[in-house]
Design an enzyme around this catalytic site. Structure first.
Site, mmCIF file in Angstrom:
data_model
loop_
_atom_site.group_PDB
_atom_site.id
_atom_site.type_symbol
_atom_site.label_atom_id
_atom_site.label_comp_id
_atom_site.label_asym_id
_atom_site.label_seq_id
_atom_site.Cartn_x
_atom_site.Cartn_y
_atom_site.Cartn_z
ATOM 1 N N HIS A 45 70.784 84.382 -18.683
ATOM 2 C CA HIS A 45 70.411 84.540 -17.689
ATOM 3 C C HIS A 45 69.197 86.057 -17.961
ATOM 4 O O HIS A 45 68.366 85.877 -17.666
ATOM 5 C CB HIS A 45 71.131 84.629 -16.499
ATOM 6 C CG HIS A 45 70.104 84.194 -15.661
ATOM 7 N ND1 HIS A 45 69.369 83.090 -15.280
ATOM 8 C CD2 HIS A 45 70.350 85.134 -13.930
ATOM 9 C CE1 HIS A 45 69.157 83.213 -13.729
ATOM 10 N NE2 HIS A 45 69.138 83.989 -13.437
ATOM 11 N N HIS A 91 67.976 78.488 -9.433
ATOM 12 C CA HIS A 91 69.347 79.035 -9.241
ATOM 13 C C HIS A 91 69.839 77.422 -9.141
ATOM 14 O O HIS A 91 70.251 76.740 -7.659
ATOM 15 C CB HIS A 91 69.310 78.924 -7.732
ATOM 16 C CG HIS A 91 70.058 80.607 -6.874
ATOM 17 N ND1 HIS A 91 70.642 80.379 -5.842
ATOM 18 C CD2 HIS A 91 70.231 81.421 -7.821
ATOM 19 C CE1 HIS A 91 71.457 81.737 -5.864
ATOM 20 N NE2 HIS A 91 70.618 82.481 -7.508
#
Length: 729
Positions: A45, A91
C-alpha cells in the site's frame, strides 16, 4: 523488550529476503517499533513494490500538468490563475470489514489529500463494487458503504456529484470502495510535502492519536481469508466534524506565509508522513513521541507510530512562526504540538519515555524499499462469437425492459439521492449523466468530472480493457463539451505474486499508456490496491479512471437529456454490433466468453473532438456516449428525465446486436432541424462516420413501429434498488 521471532516478522508481512536486508542495513536486530515501521513503509500500500516498475511507464505530463504523481494529489492548470487538485484512493479491505467506517474514512482520507495541497475540496465521486445481489452480505455492505460515503461527505459540506456502482460475483468477498476528490486552488498557492530547513519544527495538528487503524496499511496489502472479521480493530474511525475544523484551520493558515511543508497522516499514519516528508527533502527527522497528543493511556511507541487515527496532519514550520499556527489551531479547538525537528542526519530517530525506540537511515526505508519486477503472463479469452441459437428471439422492447431492470443498468438514483450533491451551490450538472460539472466559484468556468471502469473487458483482454477504461472517461468528459485534461487512477487487482494477476496489471497498464498518449490524457495521481483476494479467489481486474476536464464557458455545455420533440437522432461512430462481453451477453444470455470490443484510439480522438466542436459551436445541446448496454440503453437513459421519447427505424438483419452491442468511439446526439445541415457538414468535413436513425417524440419509445410508454419504463428503471432493499433477505 520484545524478542523478534520469525513468526513476528511474518505477521508483519515481511518475507525472509526483506528481513535479511533489514538486518544487514541496521547491522543489528530491529526493535519492535522499527519492525513495525519497516512493515508499514514496505507494505504494498505504501511502497508500491509490485507495481512501481509499471507505474513509472505511465504518461504523466502535458501542457496543463503542474504536479504529477509523487505528491498528496495531482495538480493541473485550468486557466485564469486557478488549478484543479485531485486524486482517487481505495478503502476496499476496511469497507468489507466495517462498511460504514471503512467508506467514511475513505472519503475523509481523500479529502485530506486534496486540502493538504492548499485546495478547497469542491466535489467528491466514488466507484463502488459489490458481490452478487443474492449474496448474503451484499445488502448489508451496500447500505453501509453508501451511508458511510454520504455521512462523511454530507457532514463536511462537500457535494458528491458522481460515481458508479457494479454488482458482480468476483466481489462477493472483497468489495471495492474507491473515493475521488477534486479541489480548486490558486495556481500560485499550492503546498507540497517536501521538508526543508535543518532545525525547523515538526508539528502535529488535528485530532488525538488512538489505537484505531494500527496496521491498516499492512492489512490493506494482504489477502482475506475466513478470519477477516478478526481484522475489525484495524479499521479507522472517522469524525467528519473534526475534519471540517481541520480543513478550515488549514485553509486559514495557508493564507499566511507560514507553512514550509505539509502532509496528511494517511496510510501508516505518523510513520509514512514523517518518513516521506524528510525523505523528499534529503534530511533527517527526530521525533519525541511523549509530545504526541494521545486519547488513550500508555500507548507504546509502536502504537503511536502505526496508528491510523483520522483527521491528523504533520507540518514543518519555522520555529519563530509556531505561535501564529498554534493560535489558529487552538481557535478551531484542535490539538497543536511540536513533536520534533528536522536534522542533517538523514536518519529517522524516535524517542519515547527517555529511550530511543527507532534509529533508521531514511534511505533504507525509502530507496531501500523492495521493488519487484514480478513474472507475468498476459492472458486473453478465446475469440468466440455468440452463436445464433443462443440469441434471444425477443423484440427489442422486451429485451430493453429486462436490461433496465437489471442491477447493473438500472438507475442509481437511490444511491446518489443519499448524497448532498447541491451543497456549496456550484453543482451545474447533477449526478446521473456522463460527467458532473462543478462551477469554479465566482467564475463562468467549470470542471467536468467522471469516474469509470469496465472490469469485464479487462478480465477478457487486459490490454484492450486498459485502453477502454481511459477512452471511456475521455468520452464522458467530451460528451458534456469539456476539454479532457488529465486522470487519476485506482488500480484494484488480485495477488500480484500470481503470474496471471500480474499479467492483468501489466496488460492494463500497457493499454492505458497507449490511450493516455493518443488522447493527451496523462495520469497525475492515483493509488494501487493489490491482494484483493479471499481464499485465493481474486476480483476482476478493476482499473478505475477518474477524469477531469475544463468547460471554458458554462453558457455552452451539453447533457444527455432529450429536450424537444422532432429533433433528429444521430449516431456518431460506426456500429458493428459487438456483443461478446456486453451486458446483454453477460447478464441476459449468461454468456461470459469471447473478447471485448476493440478500441480504435484514432477513431476515439477524431469522433470525440468532432462532438466537442459540435457542442461548442452550439450545433447540439444533447449528447451521450454509448457504453454499457449499447445504443438502445443510451437512448432510453436520454428519454427519462423530460419524458421525451424517440421513434427510430433500424433495418438490420442483426437488429438486437445493433441495438445492444457495445462498439466503442460512439455517441448519440439530438439535433434541431434547422441545425441539421450544419452538423452534417462538420461531420463530413472531419471525415467522421455518422448515421441518422430517427427523431424525438413525446411520451413514447418507438422501435420499428413497436411502442412503449416512457413512464412504464421509468418505473422499472428507477425502482430496482428500492425493490431489492425492501425484500427480506
Amino acid at each position: 523488550m520484545i524478542k523478534i521471532t520469525n513468526e513476528i516478522v511474518e505477521e508483519h508481512g515481511i518475507n525472509s529476503e526483506e528481513y535479511d536486508f533489514i538486518l544487514k542495513s541496521l547491522r543489528r536486530e530491529p526493535t519492535i517499533t522499527e519492525l513495525g515501521i519497516f512493515s508499514a513503509m514496505w507494505s504494498e500500500h505504501c511502497s508500491y513494490k509490485s507495481s512501481k516498475y509499471w507505474l513509472s511507464q505511465l504518461p504523466t505530463k502535458n501542457e496543463f500538468v503542474i504536479q504529477g504523481p509523487g505528491e498528496n494529489a495531482g495538480v493541473i492548470d485550468i486557466g485564469d490563475g486557478y488549478a484543479a487538485v485531485f486524486k482517487m484512493e481505495s478503502h476496499n479491505h476496511p469497507s468489507f470489514i466495517e462498511p460504514y467506517q471503512g467508506a467514511a474514512t475513505g472519503v475523509g482520507g481523500i479529502l485530506r489529500d486534496v486540502f493538504t495541497m492548499g485546495a478547497r475540496p469542491v466535489a467528491l465521486l466514488n466507484s463502488i463494487r459489490f458481490g452478487e445481489t443474492s449474496h448474503e452480505k451484499t445488502k448489508h455492505l451496500l447500505t453501509g458503504v453508501v451511508s458511510g460515503i454520504g455521512g462523511y461527505g454530507n457532514c463536511m459540506g462537500i457535494p458528491t456529484v458522481g460515481g458508479e456502482v457494479e454488482f458482480n460475483s468476483s466481489y462477493n468477498d472483497n468489495i471495492l470502495v474507491n473515493a475521488m476528490c477534486v479541489g480548486i486552488a490558486k495556481k500560485n498557492k499550492i503546498f507540497y510535502s517536501r521538508a526543508s530547513g535543518i532545525g525547523n519544527s515538526v508539528v502535529y495538528v488535528g485530532s488525538k492519536t488512538g489505537r484505531d487503524g494500527i496496521h491498516g496499511a499492512t492489512m490493506a496489502s494482504a489477502e482475506f481469508d475466513e478470519n477477516s472479521e478478526e481484522k475489525r480493530p484495524t479499521v479507522q474511525v472517522g469524525d467528519p466534524f473534526s475534519e471540517k475544523l481541520l480543513l478550515e484551520a488549514c485553509m486559514e493558515l495557508m493564507k499566511m506565509d507560514v507553512i514550509v511543508a505539509i502532509q496528511d497522516m494517511g496510510a501508516a499514519g505518523l510513520t509514512s508522513s514523517a518518513v516521506e516528508m524528510a525523505g523528499k527533502g534529503n534530511l533527517g527527522i527526530e521525533l519525541d513521541l511523549d509530545k504526541v497528543p494521545c486519547r488513550e493511556e500508555k500507548m507504546s511507541a509502536y502504537e503511536i507510530m502505526l496508528s491510523e487515527s483520522q483527521e491528523r496532519m504533520l507540518m514543518i514550520l519555522e520555529p519563530d512562526k509556531e505561535n501564529i499556527a498554534k493560535e489558529i489551531f487552538e481557535k478551531w479547538e484542535l490539538d497543536f504540538s511540536v513533536i520534533g525537528k528536522l536534522t542533517d542526519t538523514n536518519r529517522l530517530i524516535i524517542n519515547h519515555q527517555k529511550e530511543i525506540k527507532a534509529d533508521i537511515i531514511l534511505d533504507i526505508l525509502e530507496k531501500g524499499a523492495p521493488s519487484y519486477k514480478r513474472p507475468y503472463e498476459i492472458n486473453t479469452f478465446d475469440d468466440e462469437d455468440i452463436k445464433e441459437d443462443i440469441l434471444i428471439n425477443e423484440s427489442p422492447i422486451s429485451i430493453l425492459k429486462k436490461m433496465i431492470s437489471s442491477p447493473n443498468l438500472c438507475s442509481r438514483k437511490w444511491v446518489w439521492e443519499q448524497y448532498d450533491h447541491m451543497v456549496m451551490t456550484d453543482t451545474v450538472l447533477l449526478p446521473g449523466g456522463d460527467s458532473a460539472i462543478i462551477r469554479v466559484h465566482g467564475t463562468n468556468k467549470g470542471l467536468s468530472i467522471t469516474s469509470d471502469s469496465t472490469p469485464r473487458y479487462c478480465a477478457s483482454d487486459p490490454y484492450e480493457g486498459g485502453k477502454q477504461a481511459v477512452a471511456e472517461a475521455w468520452r464522458n468528459l467530451i460528451s458534456v463539451g469539456s476539454l479532457p485534461i488529465a486522470i487519476t487512477d485506482c488500480m484494484n487487482f488480485g495477488n500480484p505474486e500470481k503470474k496471471e494477476i500480474m499479467g492483468q496489471f501489466a496488460g492494463v497498464i500497457k493499454g492505458m499508456i497507449e490511450a493516455c498518449n493518443t488522447l493527451n490524457f496523462p495520469v497525475v495521481s492515483g493509488n494501487v490496491s493489490l491482494y484483493n483476494e479471499t481464499n485465493g479467489k481474486g476480483i476482476n481486474p478493476t482499473p478505475v479512471i477518474g477524469g477531469v476536464g475544463v468547460v471554458e464557458n458554462l453558457d455552452v455545455f451539453s447533457d444527455q437529456n432529450l429536450k424537444r420533440e422532432d429533433d433528429f437522432i444521430l449516431i456518431i461512430g460506426k456500429t458493428t454490433g459487438h456483443l461478446t462481453q456486453s451486458i446483454y451477453a453477460n447478464e441476459l444470455l449468461n454468456y461470459k466468453k469471447g473478447l471485448p470490443p476493440r478500441v480504435n484510439l484514432e477513431e476515439e480522438l477524431k469522433n470525440g473532438l468532432a462532438v466537442r466542436e459540435l457542442i461548442n459551436k452550439r450545433f447540439i445541446d444533447t449528447s451521450h456516449d454509448i457504453s454499457d448496454g449499447g445504443l438502445l440503453i443510451a437512448l432510453t437513459e436520454m428519454s427519462m428525465k423530460n419524458l421525451i421519447g424517440f421513434n427510430i427505424n433500424i433495418e438490420k438483419d442483426n437488429l438486437n446486436s445493433y441495438l445492444f452491442g457495445e462498439d466503442q468511439a460512439r455517441y448519440v446526439v439530438a439535433v434541431e432541424k434547422h441545425k441539421l445541415e450544419d452538423v452534417r457538414l462538420l461531420l463530413n468535413e472531419k471525415n467522421v462516420f455518422f448515421e441518422e436513425i430517427g427523431q424525438t417524440c413525446k411520451d413514447e419509445i418507438i422501435i420499428n413501429n413497436k411502442k412503449i410508454i416512457i413512464l412504464k419504463l421509468k418505473e422499472i428503471y428507477e425502482n430496482w434498488f428500492n425493490n431489492y432493499l425492501s425484500k427480506a433477505s
